[in-house]
Design a protein around this motif. Sequence first.
Motif, PDB file in Angstrom:
ATOM      1  N   ALA A   1       0.834  -1.218   0.000  1.00 15.57           N
ATOM      2  CA  ALA A   1       0.000   0.000   0.000  1.00 15.57           C
ATOM      3  C   ALA A   1       0.858   1.254   0.000  1.00 15.57           C
ATOM      4  O   ALA A   1       0.639   2.180  -0.799  1.00 15.57           O
ATOM      5  CB  ALA A   1      -0.936  -0.012   1.204  1.00 15.57           C
ATOM      6  N   VAL A   2       1.864   1.301   0.887  1.00 19.28           N
ATOM      7  CA  VAL A   2       2.715   2.496   0.972  1.00 19.28           C
ATOM      8  C   VAL A   2       3.621   2.606  -0.250  1.00 19.28           C
ATOM      9  O   VAL A   2       3.805   3.692  -0.822  1.00 19.28           O
ATOM     10  CB  VAL A   2       3.550   2.463   2.262  1.00 19.28           C
ATOM     11  CG1 VAL A   2       4.545   3.620   2.298  1.00 19.28           C
ATOM     12  CG2 VAL A   2       2.641   2.519   3.488  1.00 19.28           C
ATOM     13  N   GLY A   3       4.181   1.473  -0.693  1.00 16.30           N
ATOM     14  CA  GLY A   3       5.084   1.500  -1.839  1.00 16.30           C
ATOM     15  C   GLY A   3       4.408   1.976  -3.115  1.00 16.30           C
ATOM     16  O   GLY A   3       4.962   2.799  -3.850  1.00 16.30           O
ATOM     17  N   THR A   4       3.202   1.480  -3.373  1.00 12.85           N
ATOM     18  CA  THR A   4       2.493   1.923  -4.577  1.00 12.85           C
ATOM     19  C   THR A   4       2.085   3.385  -4.474  1.00 12.85           C
ATOM     20  O   THR A   4       2.040   4.089  -5.489  1.00 12.85           O
ATOM     21  CB  THR A   4       1.249   1.056  -4.825  1.00 12.85           C
ATOM     22  OG1 THR A   4       0.440   1.017  -3.626  1.00 12.85           O
ATOM     23  CG2 THR A   4       1.633  -0.360  -5.204  1.00 12.85           C
TER      24      THR A   4
ATOM     25  N   VAL B   1      -4.718  -0.578  -2.823  1.00 19.07           N
ATOM     26  CA  VAL B   1      -5.167  -1.331  -1.654  1.00 19.07           C
ATOM     27  C   VAL B   1      -5.584  -2.754  -2.044  1.00 19.07           C
ATOM     28  O   VAL B   1      -5.356  -3.708  -1.297  1.00 19.07           O
ATOM     29  CB  VAL B   1      -6.332  -0.587  -0.967  1.00 19.07           C
ATOM     30  CG1 VAL B   1      -6.746  -1.310   0.298  1.00 19.07           C
ATOM     31  CG2 VAL B   1      -5.924   0.839  -0.633  1.00 19.07           C
ATOM     32  N   ASN B   2      -6.198  -2.911  -3.206  1.00  9.33           N
ATOM     33  CA  ASN B   2      -6.611  -4.245  -3.639  1.00  9.33           C
ATOM     34  C   ASN B   2      -5.398  -5.162  -3.809  1.00  9.33           C
ATOM     35  O   ASN B   2      -5.429  -6.337  -3.414  1.00  9.33           O
ATOM     36  CB  ASN B   2      -7.383  -4.163  -4.949  1.00  9.33           C
ATOM     37  CG  ASN B   2      -8.731  -3.492  -4.792  1.00  9.33           C
ATOM     38  OD1 ASN B   2      -9.262  -3.426  -3.683  1.00  9.33           O
ATOM     39  ND2 ASN B   2      -9.293  -2.980  -5.863  1.00  9.33           N
TER      40      ASN B   2
ATOM     41  N   GLY C   1      -4.719  -8.424  -1.571  1.00  8.14           N
ATOM     42  CA  GLY C   1      -4.588  -9.656  -2.350  1.00  8.14           C
ATOM     43  C   GLY C   1      -3.289 -10.381  -2.028  1.00  8.14           C
ATOM     44  O   GLY C   1      -3.279 -11.613  -1.841  1.00  8.14           O
ATOM     45  N   LEU C   2      -2.168  -9.655  -1.963  1.00  3.27           N
ATOM     46  CA  LEU C   2      -0.887 -10.281  -1.623  1.00  3.27           C
ATOM     47  C   LEU C   2      -0.881 -10.804  -0.194  1.00  3.27           C
ATOM     48  O   LEU C   2      -0.331 -11.880   0.089  1.00  3.27           O
ATOM     49  CB  LEU C   2       0.239  -9.268  -1.819  1.00  3.27           C
ATOM     50  CG  LEU C   2       0.644  -8.961  -3.260  1.00  3.27           C
ATOM     51  CD1 LEU C   2       1.679  -7.845  -3.303  1.00  3.27           C
ATOM     52  CD2 LEU C   2       1.204 -10.222  -3.926  1.00  3.27           C
ATOM     53  N   ALA C   3      -1.487 -10.040   0.726  1.00  2.00           N
ATOM     54  CA  ALA C   3      -1.556 -10.491   2.112  1.00  2.00           C
ATOM     55  C   ALA C   3      -2.361 -11.791   2.218  1.00  2.00           C
ATOM     56  O   ALA C   3      -1.962 -12.721   2.928  1.00  2.00           O
ATOM     57  CB  ALA C   3      -2.181  -9.406   2.986  1.00  2.00           C
ATOM     58  N   LEU C   4      -3.485 -11.857   1.504  1.00  2.73           N
ATOM     59  CA  LEU C   4      -4.306 -13.068   1.524  1.00  2.73           C
ATOM     60  C   LEU C   4      -3.546 -14.238   0.916  1.00  2.73           C
ATOM     61  O   LEU C   4      -3.548 -15.350   1.475  1.00  2.73           O
ATOM     62  CB  LEU C   4      -5.608 -12.811   0.768  1.00  2.73           C
ATOM     63  CG  LEU C   4      -6.522 -14.025   0.574  1.00  2.73           C
ATOM     64  CD1 LEU C   4      -6.956 -14.610   1.905  1.00  2.73           C
ATOM     65  CD2 LEU C   4      -7.740 -13.635  -0.271  1.00  2.73           C
ATOM     66  N   LEU C   5      -2.899 -13.998  -0.228  1.00  2.00           N
ATOM     67  CA  LEU C   5      -2.160 -15.076  -0.885  1.00  2.00           C
ATOM     68  C   LEU C   5      -1.054 -15.613   0.003  1.00  2.00           C
ATOM     69  O   LEU C   5      -0.864 -16.841   0.124  1.00  2.00           O
ATOM     70  CB  LEU C   5      -1.578 -14.556  -2.207  1.00  2.00           C
ATOM     71  CG  LEU C   5      -0.770 -15.566  -3.032  1.00  2.00           C
ATOM     72  CD1 LEU C   5      -1.654 -16.745  -3.447  1.00  2.00           C
ATOM     73  CD2 LEU C   5      -0.156 -14.887  -4.254  1.00  2.00           C
TER      74      LEU C   5
END
Length: 614
Positions: free
Chosen positions: A413-416, A425-426, A430-434
């Motif tokens: 989120a911060v990097g993007t 945020v999506n 998504g990466l956190a869930l994966l």
Amino acid sequence: MNKQSRAATPIPAVEEAATGAAEGTGVVGGTGGRLRPSRILAAAAILGGLVGGLYVFVQVDPEWRERKIAYQVYENDAGELTYRSHGEETAVGPVVPYAESPLRAEALRGLQGEPELDSQWIFETEEEDGVVGARYSLLEAEFHFGLWSLLPAGVAIALCLLTKEPLTALLSGVIVGALMLGRFDITDAVLLPSLSSKGAATVLLLYLWLLGSLMGIWSRTGAAQAFAEFMTRRFVRGPRSAKLVAWLMGVLFFQGGTVSVVLVGTIVKPVADRERVSHEELSYIVDSTASPIASVLAFNAWPAYVQALIFVPGVAFLATEEDRIAFFFRSVPLSFYGILAVSGTFLLSLDYTRFAGAGIREASERARTTGQLDAPGVSPLSSAELTVARVPAGYRPHVLEFFVPFILLIGTAVGTFVLTGTPEVNWAFGLALLSSVVTALGRGMRLRHVIEGIGDGMKGVVLASVVLLLAITVGGISREVGAGAYLVELLGGQISYLALPASLQLITMVIAFSTGTSWGTYAIAFPLAMPLAWEVAGAAGVDRPELFMSVCFAAVLNGSVFGDQCSPISDTTILSAMTTGCDLMDHVKTQIVPASYAALLAAALWTATVYFFV
């Protein structure tokens, strides 16, 4: 309840909450078989709203008004007229003289039916220092039904307060607004277009699928509880330090809005529940360190959005996009409501509750003495699937199953945001869930249990997601029937320069509370408020017009934040209740008292600033 060590204190059982919720919540009960007065009033509100909506459609003609938005228009290298909006260069459409536009105020006066155009670019000639030039503006037609324009939001908010049941309240507001506009096919003409919008799709993707799934996985792997135990052992020593952790995380996630609410609420709830922090306290801290902190630590998307709305022709310090962004940051020290709201939650974190209101004090005492994190008979927006960990036998939770997805989430989120100016945020969720799914499978959890965890998580946020979708719909329909335009016209008349900041604060508070959006309120109020402030400053002959404009700017910015934060139809209000497990209306009722104290003090400070320094 056992009052031994904090580490041994269990999160209140779901059965206890269900029993409390079941007592006295029937249509008839606790009143000797008679209907409760609140239910009679709710029925009257629904019936009155429906009748009122039909009356407006049949008898009330819309009052059309012009809405002129001045942009800084220039010629690009190709010789085309363009302007900048949201950081992008956009071509200006066909331009006509103002006197020829069918959307000008004179042409709209007494108009029968709808105007032939929705918007049109116009130009007006003006002379400055002997030089004649053209001023370009985008002219739009908007309408309102007078006082009737407040009916949809009024019905929704009244029913929320009377019934504590947001689904019925919001759906009633949607139906009333649809009747006013003559859209009798509620499903095809109102709900489906709203549900197919980008905002609704974002709610379904982010809050139902990604957030719900992530919370479900953390519940199934025990990651949330492992994090709570880790924080309890290392940092948290009781309710006060648990609240301080929540406050600090809210400040650190200063992107504001739904992003902050979701991240902070999801992460701190296990720790706060373990330390007996009432859900009313926690939801207030989470909500009041979202948008308020974003208006103070404004290194986010807010300046880029707002600057496009505050251009005033002839005002040198608002001439270019860079000038307007610099003006935004110069005005930050005057964001008194944001500063006071964040400071108030810090004092609450230190257990100083003098200005927190009786509701939060009672909730705090109840949680400390009985362990009940919610009041009896309430309906929290989070479900049992997200309240109790359901770790499969033989699986050992590890705190890294929380920290790894969390670091990925924040880092993405911060990097993007740093790289592109917009937090993706999506992608982050998504990466956190994966990573949570891969880690659980890699540590030996069966795929069946992973899928069950995802399903439980999605079921746990279905109610809140539906409430969010309806809130988006009722907010959109309130704007469409002209609630904001009517309030600005009603309250923004002849105002003295000394009373203007507080008046702008009041106007935007009411608009944002009625529509459930701060950014939507900015789009309505700033193009009207900033030119008004400049004209009032000139007429009053103030010595420091830029400071006066900054005060008025801060009043609009902060008044909108207050209204959005306290509105029961706001996405951040609903998400604060959902992620912390609080009943929506308990959150609204307990939060509005300390927020109102901060708003009143902010109004006094703006007025004093104008009186002594302008």
